[in-house]
Write a protein that holds these residues in place. Structure first.
Motif, PDB file in Angstrom:
ATOM      1  N   TYR A 171       3.972   8.037 -12.170  1.00 44.47           N
ATOM      2  CA  TYR A 171       2.996   6.919 -12.221  1.00 44.47           C
ATOM      3  C   TYR A 171       3.921   5.744 -12.548  1.00 44.47           C
ATOM      4  CZ  TYR A 171      -0.011   3.320 -13.795  1.00 44.47           C
ATOM      5  OH  TYR A 171      -0.851   2.252 -13.965  1.00 44.47           O
ATOM      6  N   TRP A 172       4.772   5.572 -13.424  1.00 44.89           N
ATOM      7  CA  TRP A 172       5.619   4.479 -13.724  1.00 44.89           C
ATOM      8  C   TRP A 172       6.647   3.944 -12.657  1.00 44.89           C
ATOM      9  CZ3 TRP A 172       3.474   0.725 -16.482  1.00 44.89           C
ATOM     10  CH2 TRP A 172       2.602   1.081 -17.369  1.00 44.89           C
ATOM     11  N   SER A 193      -0.037  13.595  -7.303  1.00 46.00           N
ATOM     12  CA  SER A 193      -1.133  13.292  -6.868  1.00 46.00           C
ATOM     13  C   SER A 193      -2.272  12.556  -7.926  1.00 46.00           C
ATOM     14  CB  SER A 193      -2.130  14.494  -6.123  1.00 46.00           C
ATOM     15  OG  SER A 193      -1.396  14.961  -5.030  1.00 46.00           O
ATOM     16  N   PRO A 194      -1.970  13.091  -9.138  1.00 47.07           N
ATOM     17  CA  PRO A 194      -2.866  12.203 -10.221  1.00 47.07           C
ATOM     18  C   PRO A 194      -2.462  10.923 -10.465  1.00 47.07           C
ATOM     19  CG  PRO A 194      -2.271  14.414 -11.062  1.00 47.07           C
ATOM     20  CD  PRO A 194      -1.521  14.255  -9.714  1.00 47.07           C
ATOM     21  N   ALA A 195      -1.100  10.540 -10.372  1.00 47.82           N
ATOM     22  CA  ALA A 195      -0.477   9.376 -10.417  1.00 47.82           C
ATOM     23  C   ALA A 195      -1.031   8.434  -9.058  1.00 47.82           C
ATOM     24  CB  ALA A 195       1.303   9.299 -10.341  1.00 47.82           C
ATOM     25  N   MET A 218       0.863  -1.205  -0.118  1.00 51.14           N
ATOM     26  CA  MET A 218       0.058  -0.003  -0.066  1.00 51.14           C
ATOM     27  C   MET A 218       0.805   1.215  -0.030  1.00 51.14           C
ATOM     28  SD  MET A 218      -0.175   1.492   3.507  1.00 51.14           S
ATOM     29  CE  MET A 218      -1.527   2.325   3.524  1.00 51.14           C
ATOM     30  N   LEU A 219       0.045   2.235  -0.442  1.00 53.76           N
ATOM     31  CA  LEU A 219       0.907   3.717  -0.194  1.00 53.76           C
ATOM     32  C   LEU A 219       0.506   4.525   0.789  1.00 53.76           C
ATOM     33  CD1 LEU A 219       0.612   4.608  -4.237  1.00 53.76           C
ATOM     34  CD2 LEU A 219       2.693   3.650  -2.919  1.00 53.76           C
ATOM     35  N   LEU A 220       1.308   4.830   1.498  1.00 57.94           N
ATOM     36  CA  LEU A 220       1.251   6.093   2.461  1.00 57.94           C
ATOM     37  C   LEU A 220       1.812   7.341   1.930  1.00 57.94           C
ATOM     38  CD1 LEU A 220       0.338   6.812   5.399  1.00 57.94           C
ATOM     39  CD2 LEU A 220       2.326   6.430   6.180  1.00 57.94           C
ATOM     40  N   TYR A 221       1.021   8.057   1.662  1.00 60.79           N
ATOM     41  CA  TYR A 221       1.501   9.412   0.816  1.00 60.79           C
ATOM     42  C   TYR A 221       1.197  10.572   1.547  1.00 60.79           C
ATOM     43  CZ  TYR A 221       0.600  12.898  -3.286  1.00 60.79           C
ATOM     44  OH  TYR A 221       0.550  13.566  -3.939  1.00 60.79           O
ATOM     45  N   PHE A 222       2.316  11.417   1.714  1.00 60.70           N
ATOM     46  CA  PHE A 222       2.408  12.646   2.457  1.00 60.70           C
ATOM     47  C   PHE A 222       2.413  13.751   1.362  1.00 60.70           C
ATOM     48  CE2 PHE A 222       3.797   9.759   5.625  1.00 60.70           C
ATOM     49  CZ  PHE A 222       3.388  10.130   6.710  1.00 60.70           C
TER      50      PHE A 222
END
Length: 172
Positions: free
Chosen positions: A158-159, A81-83, A65-69
């Motif tokens: 994204y990639w 953020s769009p990715a 999973m991703l934890l995104y700050f």
């Protein structure tokens, strides 16, 4: 006049040299900015802006999973953020942390305006992010089975994230 093949050869060498330097610099910066997870972070019950409970150990069980700050004020986050949203739409569990981005209602308005639907915690004072030693936004942690597998800071594609998530599948 130099031969065309010599010019192409020089151009390719320069691209390889500067590309290598960029990659090395990125790795060094990620190492320097490495977040430090608080004790027992995986079992802690966190509540997103919709007051839904989130437990990192459950979100990351058997699947990364991703934890995104991120921050609504962060220009690099405008690109990243769009990715993150695209990965969330494709089934990756994402838990965003809105760092110093206003009240819950302001964060909800921002997410709605940008059409981001990933779960988000609000960190209006930065206290939660400070407990992780977050030094830059965006910071993205890939967590699997409650353990940090990978992290990156700054501009991310994204990639780049897709490859990191794929590699994390093979990590135990």
């Amino acid at each position: 006049m130099p031969k065309k093949s010599t010019l192409i050869s020089r151009l390719l060498k320069n691209i390889l040299l500067f590309g290598s330097l960029f990659i090395i610099l990125s790795i060094v910066m990620d190492w320097y900015r490495k977040p430090t997870a608080p004790a027992q972070f995986a079992e802690q019950v966190l509540y997103d802006i919709e007051q839904q409970p989130k437990v990192i150990a459950q979100l990351s069980h058997n699947k990364p999973m991703l934890l995104y700050f991120w921050g609504s004020w962060c220009q690099f986050c405008d690109y990243t953020s769009p990715a993150i949203q695209q990965l969330a739409e494709q089934g990756t569990d994402v838990l965003g942390v809105a760092l110093k981005s206003g009240s819950d209602s302001e964060v909800k308005q921002y997410l709605a305006k940008e059409n981001y639907r990933f779960a988000t915690l609000n960190d209006p004072s930065g206290k939660f992010s400070k407990s992780w030693d977050i030094q830059a936004t965006p910071t993205i942690l890939i967590i699997k089975d409650g353990k940090i597998i990978n992290h990156t800071t700054g501009l991310t594609s994204y990639w780049g994230l897709k490859v990191r998530l794929w590699l994390a599948e093979f990590t135990q």
